[in-house]
Design a protein around this motif. Structure first.
Motif, PDB file in Angstrom:
ATOM      1  N   LEU A   1      10.567   6.562  18.357  1.00 50.29           N
ATOM      2  CA  LEU A   1      10.299   7.628  17.323  1.00 50.29           C
ATOM      3  C   LEU A   1      11.760   8.259  16.653  1.00 50.29           C
ATOM      4  CD1 LEU A   1       8.008   9.855  19.121  1.00 50.29           C
ATOM      5  CD2 LEU A   1       7.245   8.301  17.188  1.00 50.29           C
ATOM      6  N   GLY A   2      11.711   8.142  15.271  1.00 50.21           N
ATOM      7  CA  GLY A   2      13.133   8.622  14.661  1.00 50.21           C
ATOM      8  C   GLY A   2      14.029   7.754  14.599  1.00 50.21           C
ATOM      9  N   CYS A   3      13.781   6.587  14.967  1.00 51.86           N
ATOM     10  CA  CYS A   3      14.868   5.400  15.144  1.00 51.86           C
ATOM     11  C   CYS A   3      14.611   4.338  14.154  1.00 51.86           C
ATOM     12  CB  CYS A   3      14.908   4.904  16.486  1.00 51.86           C
ATOM     13  SG  CYS A   3      15.648   6.254  17.581  1.00 51.86           S
ATOM     14  N   ALA A   4      13.471   4.547  13.284  1.00 57.31           N
ATOM     15  CA  ALA A   4      13.455   3.442  12.227  1.00 57.31           C
ATOM     16  C   ALA A   4      14.562   3.811  10.973  1.00 57.31           C
ATOM     17  CB  ALA A   4      12.215   3.609  11.429  1.00 57.31           C
ATOM     18  N   VAL A   5      15.307   2.839  10.784  1.00 58.93           N
ATOM     19  CA  VAL A   5      16.287   2.926   9.495  1.00 58.93           C
ATOM     20  C   VAL A   5      15.339   3.448   8.626  1.00 58.93           C
ATOM     21  CG1 VAL A   5      18.023   1.952   8.105  1.00 58.93           C
ATOM     22  CG2 VAL A   5      17.749   1.275  10.440  1.00 58.93           C
ATOM     23  N   GLY A   6      15.872   4.621   7.851  1.00 60.05           N
ATOM     24  CA  GLY A   6      15.100   5.464   6.971  1.00 60.05           C
ATOM     25  C   GLY A   6      13.570   6.237   7.626  1.00 60.05           C
ATOM     26  N   GLY A   7      13.911   6.336   8.809  1.00 59.44           N
ATOM     27  CA  GLY A   7      12.633   6.741   9.573  1.00 59.44           C
ATOM     28  C   GLY A   7      12.402   8.287   9.296  1.00 59.44           C
ATOM     29  N   ALA A   8      11.666   8.977   9.904  1.00 57.26           N
ATOM     30  CA  ALA A   8      11.182  10.555   9.594  1.00 57.26           C
ATOM     31  C   ALA A   8      12.481  11.489   9.933  1.00 57.26           C
ATOM     32  CB  ALA A   8      10.023  10.789  10.539  1.00 57.26           C
ATOM     33  N   GLY A   9      13.121  11.048  10.855  1.00 59.17           N
ATOM     34  CA  GLY A   9      14.291  12.064  11.226  1.00 59.17           C
ATOM     35  C   GLY A   9      15.613  11.411  11.175  1.00 59.17           C
ATOM     36  N   GLY A  10      15.619  10.167  10.259  1.00 60.83           N
ATOM     37  CA  GLY A  10      16.751   9.238  10.511  1.00 60.83           C
ATOM     38  C   GLY A  10      16.865   8.666  11.673  1.00 60.83           C
TER      39      GLY A  10
ATOM     40  N   THR B   1      12.352  12.889   3.788  1.00 62.80           N
ATOM     41  CA  THR B   1      10.807  12.698   4.028  1.00 62.80           C
ATOM     42  C   THR B   1      10.065  13.770   3.075  1.00 62.80           C
ATOM     43  OG1 THR B   1      11.121  14.445   5.670  1.00 62.80           O
ATOM     44  CG2 THR B   1      11.100  12.014   6.309  1.00 62.80           C
ATOM     45  N   VAL B   2      10.880  14.750   2.340  1.00 65.48           N
ATOM     46  CA  VAL B   2      10.036  15.575   1.741  1.00 65.48           C
ATOM     47  C   VAL B   2       8.972  15.056   0.650  1.00 65.48           C
ATOM     48  CG1 VAL B   2      10.236  17.660   0.168  1.00 65.48           C
ATOM     49  CG2 VAL B   2      11.569  17.726   2.239  1.00 65.48           C
ATOM     50  N   PRO B   3       9.518  14.117  -0.057  1.00 60.38           N
ATOM     51  CA  PRO B   3       8.906  13.418  -1.257  1.00 60.38           C
ATOM     52  C   PRO B   3       7.618  12.739  -0.703  1.00 60.38           C
ATOM     53  CG  PRO B   3      10.958  12.864  -1.745  1.00 60.38           C
ATOM     54  CD  PRO B   3      11.097  13.715  -0.404  1.00 60.38           C
ATOM     55  N   ALA B   4       7.462  12.036   0.530  1.00 60.62           N
ATOM     56  CA  ALA B   4       6.445  11.507   1.043  1.00 60.62           C
ATOM     57  C   ALA B   4       5.420  12.350   1.704  1.00 60.62           C
ATOM     58  CB  ALA B   4       7.126  10.543   2.271  1.00 60.62           C
TER      59      ALA B   4
ATOM     60  N   GLY C   1       0.900  -1.184   0.058  1.00 57.03           N
ATOM     61  CA  GLY C   1      -0.055  -0.031   0.036  1.00 57.03           C
ATOM     62  C   GLY C   1       1.007   1.324   0.040  1.00 57.03           C
ATOM     63  N   LEU C   2       2.006   1.209   0.729  1.00 57.09           N
ATOM     64  CA  LEU C   2       2.732   2.388   0.792  1.00 57.09           C
ATOM     65  C   LEU C   2       3.403   2.667  -0.698  1.00 57.09           C
ATOM     66  CD1 LEU C   2       5.083   2.015   3.936  1.00 57.09           C
ATOM     67  CD2 LEU C   2       2.966   3.540   3.510  1.00 57.09           C
ATOM     68  N   LEU C   3       3.805   1.518  -1.224  1.00 56.60           N
ATOM     69  CA  LEU C   3       4.401   1.690  -2.500  1.00 56.60           C
ATOM     70  C   LEU C   3       3.412   2.345  -3.417  1.00 56.60           C
ATOM     71  CD1 LEU C   3       6.991   1.398  -4.329  1.00 56.60           C
ATOM     72  CD2 LEU C   3       6.262  -1.019  -4.807  1.00 56.60           C
ATOM     73  N   ASP C   4       2.135   1.962  -3.432  1.00 57.79           N
ATOM     74  CA  ASP C   4       1.120   2.425  -4.278  1.00 57.79           C
ATOM     75  C   ASP C   4       0.958   3.785  -4.108  1.00 57.79           C
ATOM     76  OD1 ASP C   4       0.813  -0.243  -5.658  1.00 57.79           O
ATOM     77  OD2 ASP C   4      -0.643  -0.663  -4.384  1.00 57.79           O
TER      78      ASP C   4
ATOM     79  N   TYR D   1       9.202   6.636  -1.933  1.00 54.18           N
ATOM     80  CA  TYR D   1       9.405   5.276  -1.049  1.00 54.18           C
ATOM     81  C   TYR D   1      10.791   5.030  -1.018  1.00 54.18           C
ATOM     82  CZ  TYR D   1       8.187   0.648   0.672  1.00 54.18           C
ATOM     83  OH  TYR D   1       8.026  -0.554   1.510  1.00 54.18           O
ATOM     84  N   ALA D   2      11.728   5.100  -1.839  1.00 56.23           N
ATOM     85  CA  ALA D   2      13.026   4.865  -1.846  1.00 56.23           C
ATOM     86  C   ALA D   2      13.696   6.006  -1.067  1.00 56.23           C
ATOM     87  CB  ALA D   2      13.778   4.735  -3.139  1.00 56.23           C
ATOM     88  N   ALA D   3      13.106   7.314  -1.279  1.00 62.70           N
ATOM     89  CA  ALA D   3      13.567   8.341  -0.258  1.00 62.70           C
ATOM     90  C   ALA D   3      13.661   8.213   1.286  1.00 62.70           C
ATOM     91  CB  ALA D   3      12.968   9.449  -0.730  1.00 62.70           C
ATOM     92  N   LEU D   4      12.536   7.582   1.489  1.00 64.02           N
ATOM     93  CA  LEU D   4      12.180   7.160   2.880  1.00 64.02           C
ATOM     94  C   LEU D   4      13.451   6.354   3.489  1.00 64.02           C
ATOM     95  CD1 LEU D   4       8.407   6.670   3.633  1.00 64.02           C
ATOM     96  CD2 LEU D   4       9.857   8.503   4.746  1.00 64.02           C
ATOM     97  N   ALA D   5      13.847   5.474   2.635  1.00 62.77           N
ATOM     98  CA  ALA D   5      14.918   4.673   3.099  1.00 62.77           C
ATOM     99  C   ALA D   5      16.291   5.252   3.460  1.00 62.77           C
ATOM    100  CB  ALA D   5      15.183   3.515   2.181  1.00 62.77           C
ATOM    101  N   ARG D   6      16.353   6.606   2.586  1.00 65.98           N
ATOM    102  CA  ARG D   6      17.675   7.542   2.925  1.00 65.98           C
ATOM    103  C   ARG D   6      17.215   8.586   3.872  1.00 65.98           C
ATOM    104  NH1 ARG D   6      16.897   7.435  -3.014  1.00 65.98           N
ATOM    105  NH2 ARG D   6      16.311   9.599  -2.691  1.00 65.98           N
ATOM    106  N   SER D   7      16.307   8.536   4.731  1.00 65.50           N
ATOM    107  CA  SER D   7      15.929   9.529   5.554  1.00 65.50           C
ATOM    108  C   SER D   7      15.292  10.741   5.028  1.00 65.50           C
ATOM    109  CB  SER D   7      16.823   9.615   6.801  1.00 65.50           C
ATOM    110  OG  SER D   7      17.139   8.627   7.531  1.00 65.50           O
TER     111      SER D   7
END
Length: 509
Positions: free
Chosen positions: A132-141, A55-58, A37-40, A47-53
């Motif tokens: 919070l902020g600690c998922a790899v690729g999370g909102a704040g890195g 967030t602007v595109p998302a 669902g996220l990819l769609d 989606y790939a940008a999120l993995a690089r921390s």
């Protein structure tokens, strides 16, 4: 574990309300808050940008008010969302009561943890919880540096999950469980799962991950590595993505082992043998030192416990400057005071110099408990691309070792073999040459190995379809090339053994 409150870290959701977690899960799935669902919704670039921390595109992709956009902003981007908007998607009052959400400002709510959709190997819709902020690729890195912080799933965690042997077992042990990703995978094929961690907050987060993913519960034990395991307790599977970083000190619990050099990884491997049932596997990610005047392969062979086969694969090597820079940047030290960064950098290099360390290796270690009189220990370097998941290929490697141990050369020649799936033959030579300089067999599955063979080896592999014995194939080749069949039978078994060991040929059952 009703709740955890740590100074400087947000209180975690309750774990004593599985009914609330189940209703939250149902609401997330109803809104298609899944990996697909996220990819769609976001599209591949965002989606790939999120993995690089990033967030602007998302953020741009979630400016609407659909249920999925609301959840992405709330749990992935950690943005406050109006109460009424969340109430249209989630059981908001129950989520506030059980601390999945908290009130902020006047009429807004915010998430207390990062919740990240994760697709299971069988198409399961799972959710990985982290601080919070600690998922790899999370909102704040990775924005928090409290030693108790619990990270989400990164590349190392996914690598370990991919290489783990997934045969059904009675018992599995996840050492240093973190956010619970290995325990979650193990819950699908182990009757009983035990997870340990030095950090009680990590155990709490693991319970949340399992509950929100709809997975069976695990037995959670606090303590470092094998410490919480009883002396008489053994398992069919042991997995660990330990704090393997070789650093001066133990500043960050989630990554720094706190022992000198690579002692933590060494002791973990050496202690694992006595914790395995017969035929059981132990699988780890690890770093190891390349020390001046010492063969790194010999160093790793010395780690292997008695009574265990081992397959150790070095995937990457970094010199000490690259390694220090990688982990200093991981901690965000490069963004602070330049003098402090230089002092920390110096401390890392001082540590390596004192230990005569020239480089650091990274890779996979797999042990299997065996009763064989002479266990097999393979230590190799393979930095090339592989096909994940590799668990089945790793299990098959040890099965082939058993076969080769049980068959001497005479028995090998009586055996029947098949060429493994998607193996191709390449002939290498100058254009127009009558004969190739050499022949290469190449795998397109699993480890994706390539190996040179002579014309006999290539011809042998090419006709292996399980119908004729190895000896009869060699006799036919001898007749074709005008060679003494006795001599050919005498010199070829070593090449057959290598092709079987590396997975180019498989015993035909």
């Amino acid at each position: 574990m009703g709740g955890v409150t740590d100074t400087g870290l947000a209180p975690l959701p309750a774990t004593d309300r599985p009914d609330a977690a189940a209703r939250l899960r149902d609401a997330l799935l109803a809104a298609s808050f899944t990996a697909d669902g996220l990819l769609d919704l976001l599209g591949a670039p965002a989606y790939a940008a999120l993995a690089r921390s990033e967030t602007v595109p998302a953020l741009r992709a979630t400016r609407g008010d659909t249920p999925l956009e609301t959840l992405v902003r709330l749990f992935l981007l950690q943005q406050p969302v109006p109460h009424a908007r969340v109430a249209a998607v989630l059981p908001v009052e129950e989520a506030l009561e059980t601390r999945w959400l908290t009130r902020v400002g006047g009429d807004e709510v915010a998430a207390t943890v990062d919740v990240r959709p994760y697709g299971g190997p069988g198409g399961e819709d799972w959710f990985i919880v982290s601080d919070l902020g600690c998922a790899v690729g999370g909102a704040g890195g990775i924005g928090q540096r409290d030693e108790r912080v619990v990270l989400g799933v990164g590349g190392a965690s996914m690598t370990l999950a991919g290489i783990t042997v997934r045969t059904p077992v009675a018992s599995a042990l996840d050492l240093g469980t973190g956010s619970g990703i290995q325990a979650l995978h193990a819950s699908q094929h182990a009757t009983r799962v035990t997870a340990t961690d030095l950090n009680p907050r990590a155990l709490h987060v693991t319970a949340l991950t399992l509950a929100l993913s709809g997975a069976p519960t695990a037995e959670l034990r606090e303590g470092s590595l094998f410490e919480p395991v009883r002396d008489d307790e053994t398992f069919d599977l042991v997995v660990s993505n330990p704090p393997f970083v070789i650093s001066p000190g133990a500043r960050l619990t989630y990554r720094d082992g706190g022992m000198g050099g690579d002692d933590l990884c060494r002791s973990l491997v050496q202690q694992a043998g006595e914790r395995l049932n017969e035929g059981g596997f132990a699988q780890f990610l690890a770093n190891w030192q390349h020390v001046a005047g010492e063969d790194w392969q010999d160093r790793l062979r010395s780690w292997v416990p008695r009574g265990c086969d081992a397959w150790i694969v070095q995937r990457e090597v970094q010199d000490v400057t690259q390694y220090a820079e990688l982990w200093l940047r991981d901690a965000g030290d490069h963004r602070g005071d330049p003098a402090e960064y230089q002092a920390r950098y110096d401390a890392w290099l001082d540590e390596f110099e004192a230990r005569k360390v020239k480089a650091i290796g990274f890779g996979w270690i797999t042990l299997r408990r065996t009763q064989a009189a002479e266990p097999s220990v393979t230590v190799e370097e393979w930095p090339h691309p592989v096909e994940q998941p590799l668990g089945e290929a790793i299990r098959a490697h040890f099965d082939r070792l058993d076969y080769l141990r049980e068959h001497d050369d005479a028995a090998l020649l009586e055996g029947h073999f098949k060429l493994a799936a998607e193996v191709v033959q390449e002939q290498v030579g100058l254009p127009g040459a009558e004969d190739p300089e050499h022949v290469v067999l190449r795998q397109h599955r699993g480890m994706r190995r390539a190996t040179k063979v002579d014309t006999v080896g290539a011809g042998f592999a090419g006709v292996c379809d399980g119908t004729l014995s190895a000896g009869r194939i060699l006799d036919a080749i001898a007749q074709l090339v005008g060679e003494d069949p006795v001599l050919l039978r005498d010199r070829t078994p070593a090449q057959i053994r290598l092709l079987v060991e590396q997975g180019f040929l498989e015993p035909a059952v």
